[in-house]
Write an enzyme that holds these catalytic residues in place. Structure first.
Site, PDB file in Angstrom:
ATOM      1  N   ASP A   1       8.700  -6.305   7.637  1.00 60.45           N
ATOM      2  CA  ASP A   1       7.685  -5.267   7.884  1.00 60.45           C
ATOM      3  C   ASP A   1       7.597  -4.890   9.360  1.00 60.45           C
ATOM      4  O   ASP A   1       6.784  -5.416  10.111  1.00 60.45           O
ATOM      5  CB  ASP A   1       6.318  -5.717   7.370  1.00 60.45           C
ATOM      6  CG  ASP A   1       6.214  -5.589   5.862  1.00 60.45           C
ATOM      7  OD1 ASP A   1       7.198  -5.162   5.228  1.00 60.45           O
ATOM      8  OD2 ASP A   1       5.157  -5.910   5.314  1.00 60.45           O
TER       9      ASP A   1
ATOM     10  N   LYS B   1       9.742   2.430   0.725  1.00 57.59           N
ATOM     11  CA  LYS B   1       8.574   2.405   1.601  1.00 57.59           C
ATOM     12  C   LYS B   1       8.201   3.841   1.956  1.00 57.59           C
ATOM     13  O   LYS B   1       9.027   4.599   2.458  1.00 57.59           O
ATOM     14  CB  LYS B   1       8.867   1.617   2.878  1.00 57.59           C
ATOM     15  CG  LYS B   1       7.655   1.492   3.800  1.00 57.59           C
ATOM     16  CD  LYS B   1       7.970   0.603   4.992  1.00 57.59           C
ATOM     17  CE  LYS B   1       6.767   0.461   5.903  1.00 57.59           C
ATOM     18  NZ  LYS B   1       7.051  -0.434   7.057  1.00 57.59           N
TER      19      LYS B   1
ATOM     20  N   ASP C   1      -2.841   6.633   2.842  1.00 53.00           N
ATOM     21  CA  ASP C   1      -2.322   7.695   1.978  1.00 53.00           C
ATOM     22  C   ASP C   1      -1.048   7.313   1.237  1.00 53.00           C
ATOM     23  O   ASP C   1      -0.501   8.115   0.479  1.00 53.00           O
ATOM     24  CB  ASP C   1      -2.068   8.965   2.797  1.00 53.00           C
ATOM     25  CG  ASP C   1      -1.187   8.714   4.021  1.00 53.00           C
ATOM     26  OD1 ASP C   1      -0.505   7.670   4.067  1.00 53.00           O
ATOM     27  OD2 ASP C   1      -1.193   9.563   4.929  1.00 53.00           O
ATOM     28  N   GLY C   2      -0.546   6.111   1.455  1.00 53.10           N
ATOM     29  CA  GLY C   2       0.666   5.686   0.771  1.00 53.10           C
ATOM     30  C   GLY C   2       1.940   6.268   1.345  1.00 53.10           C
ATOM     31  O   GLY C   2       3.015   6.079   0.781  1.00 53.10           O
TER      32      GLY C   2
ATOM     33  N   ARG D   1       5.573 -13.204   0.542  1.00 53.12           N
ATOM     34  CA  ARG D   1       5.161 -13.581   1.894  1.00 53.12           C
ATOM     35  C   ARG D   1       4.024 -14.586   1.843  1.00 53.12           C
ATOM     36  O   ARG D   1       3.446 -14.829   0.775  1.00 53.12           O
ATOM     37  CB  ARG D   1       4.744 -12.324   2.652  1.00 53.12           C
ATOM     38  CG  ARG D   1       3.670 -11.568   1.907  1.00 53.12           C
ATOM     39  CD  ARG D   1       3.659 -10.082   2.197  1.00 53.12           C
ATOM     40  NE  ARG D   1       4.804  -9.343   1.735  1.00 53.12           N
ATOM     41  CZ  ARG D   1       5.216  -8.203   2.297  1.00 53.12           C
ATOM     42  NH1 ARG D   1       4.565  -7.696   3.323  1.00 53.12           N
ATOM     43  NH2 ARG D   1       6.268  -7.561   1.837  1.00 53.12           N
TER      44      ARG D   1
ATOM     45  N   ASP E   1       0.609 -11.695   6.268  1.00 56.73           N
ATOM     46  CA  ASP E   1       1.209 -10.800   5.285  1.00 56.73           C
ATOM     47  C   ASP E   1       2.537 -10.241   5.777  1.00 56.73           C
ATOM     48  O   ASP E   1       3.228  -9.545   5.020  1.00 56.73           O
ATOM     49  CB  ASP E   1       0.248  -9.659   4.928  1.00 56.73           C
ATOM     50  CG  ASP E   1      -0.207  -8.876   6.138  1.00 56.73           C
ATOM     51  OD1 ASP E   1      -0.866  -9.462   7.007  1.00 56.73           O
ATOM     52  OD2 ASP E   1       0.090  -7.666   6.223  1.00 56.73           O
ATOM     53  N   ASN E   2       2.911 -10.536   7.023  1.00 52.38           N
ATOM     54  CA  ASN E   2       4.214 -10.143   7.560  1.00 52.38           C
ATOM     55  C   ASN E   2       5.126 -11.344   7.781  1.00 52.38           C
ATOM     56  O   ASN E   2       6.092 -11.242   8.537  1.00 52.38           O
ATOM     57  CB  ASN E   2       4.037  -9.399   8.894  1.00 52.38           C
ATOM     58  CG  ASN E   2       3.344  -8.063   8.731  1.00 52.38           C
ATOM     59  OD1 ASN E   2       3.317  -7.509   7.641  1.00 52.38           O
ATOM     60  ND2 ASN E   2       2.772  -7.557   9.799  1.00 52.38           N
TER      61      ASN E   2
ATOM     62  N   GLY F   1       0.792  -1.226   0.000  1.00 54.21           N
ATOM     63  CA  GLY F   1       0.000   0.000   0.000  1.00 54.21           C
ATOM     64  C   GLY F   1       0.819   1.267   0.000  1.00 54.21           C
ATOM     65  O   GLY F   1       0.297   2.348  -0.283  1.00 54.21           O
ATOM     66  N   ARG F   2       2.106   1.162   0.328  1.00 54.56           N
ATOM     67  CA  ARG F   2       2.990   2.339   0.290  1.00 54.56           C
ATOM     68  C   ARG F   2       4.423   1.956  -0.049  1.00 54.56           C
ATOM     69  O   ARG F   2       5.336   2.755   0.102  1.00 54.56           O
ATOM     70  CB  ARG F   2       2.951   3.043   1.638  1.00 54.56           C
ATOM     71  CG  ARG F   2       3.287   2.130   2.798  1.00 54.56           C
ATOM     72  CD  ARG F   2       3.198   2.862   4.104  1.00 54.56           C
ATOM     73  NE  ARG F   2       3.315   1.930   5.215  1.00 54.56           N
ATOM     74  CZ  ARG F   2       3.410   2.304   6.478  1.00 54.56           C
ATOM     75  NH1 ARG F   2       3.397   3.586   6.776  1.00 54.56           N
ATOM     76  NH2 ARG F   2       3.496   1.414   7.433  1.00 54.56           N
TER      77      ARG F   2
END
Length: 668
Positions: free
Chosen positions: A388, A204, A216-217, A275, A378-379, A182-183
């Site tokens: 992450d 990142k 907001d990224g 991942r 996801d981590n 997402g960012r």
């Protein structure tokens, strides 16, 4: 329909299997204080690498660094933007949040950063990527690290276009749907000209992507400083981890979190950013063909090919068995090994290798007191890398129930639970792999590939998958136990293996640390220079016990100085006996040197990082970033020549009482 039913059936069976394995682990554990060590490790060979290099190569300018895009050239792109050109021609705002299906990434360029300021660079990262020292001072490097340069030419449409990955995940045990980068935006893959190690270079905080959801990224300076330091610190502690190359301030970016904060970008890198969540999203969508494609990509491009994967174990997994710790490899990819109902094909071997890598990494976390804080699927890395970094922390006082995440009210991701949570995540991966590993020798049958599982074949497939996943769980536990024991033996300064050490030395030490609220990592470092002659009598041992107290003295409910000294003295007597067995009367100097190689003087504790953030964000300091990074890159040294010896000792000293066991939020 058969395949939909199969996925649900496999999930139900594996959930039951997981519950059974956890219950069996807990019920067979003696619930007495002495078993604290066993409690932590019973949830379940060295060699987990992270690509570090000390080859001494001078490196190259960043423009000459060999670059590739194996990931985007091998796997399917977002159907809305199938080519770099299509993405580049689109207005940047059109590349924002939406659902992406049938793809593993979207071509997307970073948002530009105005007036960026390069705050810090890791010299170790430069070396390991293969970039020459001094290149960080060039405008090309600074532009790249700020997201203002990409290696793709719009006039010729040649080069490498950036991308963001698509994945999903289970967060706090619940399915969260599509997540993704997402960012984070990957710029290219680089290959170190000397070591030939390939890394995926990523920014990142580089702006919105289709996977930003409602965010907001952006990344705030606070969390970016934390990730920049801890990534390199973990690597220096030999803990498999993703890495950080640079930290850039975005002074004109004001990011809303709990408050308005300055933005920043971390240039980070890893041999792979894939991942467990990457498979989760495909399984949730029933995309069996893409699961197979991705699994093949992982084996052939993330690992060193199918023949690099471990052969079936000739006997049940054991933490003391050479065949478990060092399995044979070089199995031809078309071969299936073993007897019914647990025959292993190449996809089963891949699943085992992913589990083994993660077991090794968790062993390092537990041995060095690192707590991730958010171990969602996801981590969880397919390479077994620490990944992450949000509300992470190293332990201060030894408290197995500690979590640094103030939103984790159930303590799901506490220090104690990390081994079992990673296995929980690996069972989710087993669900995604279930059809492939359950197929056994039929995995390459054309009808199976094209049509899926027939009704008649389903029971056999499910039984095989269940058998293999249960067996992998035992292997995971054995690898974890063996590696954790090896690491703890080194931390305690022992060279020989004694089965009694597990209960009588390691477990007792952890129980004592917990009861007396002793600092976990300080205990080991301070133990290094204790000599056997210092511990000959009980009075000497009681006197030496004070070395391990906090500055304010004895803490912990119901403790006083007398009983604290008695407890520590009793343990020191047992430790002295083992040290004499391994080193003799005259081995203290050599033992101290070896122990200091395993026990860091500096770790980036939460209070140190908090002070660093305050001084950089609010005090405008810059030099302190380099000073802390220098310590993080060389954690086993006694001193660092940063120009501030007093600060070095303070950062390595007793944790201020009000700053112990700090917690923070996931917002970053």
């Amino acid at each position: 329909m058969v395949n939909d039913i199969l996925y649900k059936t496999i999930r139900a069976l594996l959930l039951s299997l997981f519950s059974y394995m956890l219950l069996r682990t807990f019920l067979h554990r003696p619930l007495i204080p002495k078993a604290r060590f066993a409690q932590m490790t019973a949830h379940l060979a060295n060699g987990a690498g992270n690509g570090s290099s000390n080859d001494g190569s001078a490196g190259v300018v960043i423009g000459d660094l060999p670059k590739s895009n194996t990931f985007t050239s091998s796997l399917p792109p977002d159907p809305e933007f199938k080519t770099p050109s299509a993405s580049h021609k689109a207005p940047r705002e059109d590349l924002g949040p939406r659902m992406v299906k049938g793809a593993l990434y979207t071509f997307v360029r970073p948002e530009e950063t105005s007036d960026p300021e390069l705050l810090g660079v890791s010299s170790a990262a430069l070396r390991d990527i293969g970039i020459r020292s001094g290149e960080e001072n060039t405008s090309e490097f600074k532009s790249l690290a700020a997201g203002n340069k990409i290696y793709w030419d719009p006039s010729t449409e040649k080069g490498i276009y950036p991308w963001a990955q698509c994945y999903g995940g289970y967060q706090f045990g619940s399915w969260a749907g599509q997540l993704g980068d997402g960012r984070a935006i990957s710029l290219f893959e680089s290959t170190n000209p000397s070591t030939k190690t390939r890394y995926e270079i990523q920014l990142k905080g580089a702006g919105k992507t289709p996977y930003s959801r409602f965010a907001d990224g952006k990344a705030v300076l606070r969390s970016s400083i934390r990730e920049f330091i801890v990534s390199e610190a973990l690597n220096s502690l030999r803990i498999p981890s993703t890495r950080a190359l640079s930290l850039t301030l975005a002074p004109n970016s004001r990011v809303r979190r709990e408050r308005i904060e300055p933005g920043a970008i971390v240039a980070r890198f890893a041999q792979s950013w894939l991942r467990i969540g990457t498979f989760d999203i495909l399984r949730a969508r029933g995309d069996r063909k893409l699961i197979r494609t991705l699994a093949t990509y992982v084996a052939e491009n993330v690992y060193q090919g199918w023949i690099s994967l471990p052969s079936i174990l000739p006997e049940p997994a054991s933490s003391t068995s050479s065949s478990t710790l060092h399995p044979s490899r070089n199995v031809p990819p078309e071969n299936t090994e073993g007897e019914p109902p647990g025959e292993e094909n190449r996809f089963a071997r891949l699943y085992r290798e992913i589990a083994r890598r993660n077991a090794l990494t968790v062993a390092y976390w537990q041995a060095y007191g690192f707590t991730n804080g958010v171990l969602n699927t996801d981590n969880t890395s397919l390479l077994g890398l620490s990944l992450d970094f949000g509300p992470f922390a190293f332990l201060d006082n030894f408290d197995p129930s500690y979590t640094p995440n103030h939103d984790d009210h159930a303590l799901r991701y506490s220090y104690r639970n990390q081994p079992s949570i990673i296995w929980w995540n690996l069972v989710r991966l087993g669900e995604s792999f279930g059809e492939l590993i359950g197929a056994g020798a039929e995995v390459d049958d054309e009808q199976f590939i094209d049509k899926g599982v027939t009704k008649d074949f389903a029971p056999e497939l499910i039984k095989r998958a269940e058998t293999i996943i249960e067996r992998v769980g035992e292997e995971y536990k054995a690898i974890f136990m063996a590696e954790y024991t090896r690491l703890m033996r080194k931390r305690f300064g022992l060279t020989s293996e004694d089965p009694k050490d597990f209960d009588e030395l390691f477990s007792d030490a952890l129980d004592m640390m917990e009861a007396l609220e002793l600092d976990f990592n300080h205990f080991f470092r301070r133990l290094c220079d204790v000599t056997v002659s210092d511990l000959e009598t009980d009075d000497q041992r009681k006197k030496m016990a004070g070395k391990f107290f906090h500055a304010e003295g004895v803490t912990g409910l119901g403790n006083n100085e007398e009983n604290a000294r008695t407890k520590i003295a009793g343990w020191l007597g047992k430790w002295r006996t083992r040290v004499l067995e391994d080193w003799g009367e005259d081995g203290d100097a050599q033992r101290e040197m070896e122990m200091k190689k395993a026990n860091p003087k500096f770790i980036p504790r939460s209070w140190v990082l908090d002070e660093l953030i305050q001084r950089v964000e609010h005090g405008g300091e810059r030099k302190v970033i380099d000073q802390v990074m220098e310590m993080a890159l060389n954690p086993f040294k006694d001193e660092w020549n940063t120009g501030d010896r007093q600060q070095e000792e303070r950062f390595c000293g007793d944790v201020p009482r009000q700053n112990r066991q700090m917690m923070c939020s996931c917002s970053s």
